[in-house]
Design a protein around this motif. Structure first.
Motif: not given
Length: 172
Positions: A133-134, A145-150, A163-164
């Protein structure tokens, strides 16, 4: 579980001591998009997440590389799927968690999630799971700020989730 908070670029290096201390959650906002497939049929859901009644604290202790998260918050979740919208508010009272963290001048890794959200009967860990996360700190406000995929596939149902999330924390 672990989280990674990192800064982008050499000119954004923040000394470890800047992260140390107590932070009070101010906001949590984000979107979650899930595409699920069951027996050849696909369903797409879009959710907006908003934190409310934030009485939640994160304390980072530099001397022993430990952290605690405690307090309470509500999550307002509005999910739209197949043209219908369902809005719910879930309360997360009397929370308490702790763990260890490692850090450098531009990165911190916590070994547990900070937020949990109940989404369609499953607990979704936010800001966790060893996902980068930045972050930035401006005027004693920490913004993560967290941007990820599951992805999940159990042989019967498969799903892909984007997920944002953005959370802000005020230094106490």
């Amino acid at each position: 579980m672990s989280i990674v908070i990192q800064s982008c670029g050499d000119d954004d290096v923040i000394p470890i001591s800047e992260l140390s201390g107590e932070w009070k959650a101010q906001t949590l906002e984000g979107t979650i998009r899930t595409e699920s497939t069951f027996s050849g049929s696909s369903i797409i859901s879009n959710s907006t997440v908003t934190g409310a009644n934030m009485n939640y604290y994160l304390t980072l202790t530099m001397s022993d590389n430990k952290f605690t998260a405690q307090g309470s918050y509500d999550i307002e979740l509005a999910t739209t799927a197949q043209g219908s919208t369902l809005s719910v508010t879930d309360s997360y009272p009397n929370l308490s968690g702790s763990g260890a963290y490692n850090s450098t001048d531009s990165e911190i890794t916590l070994d547990a999630s900070i937020y949990d959200i109940s989404l369609n009967g499953m607990i979704l860990e936010v800001t966790g799971g060893n996902i980068p996360a930045t972050y930035s700190i401006t005027n004693n406000i920490l913004t993560v700020t967290e941007v990820r995929q599951e992805e999940m596939d159990n042989g019967t149902i498969s799903s892909f989730t984007d997920i944002n999330m953005v959370s802000t924390w005020n230094r106490q």
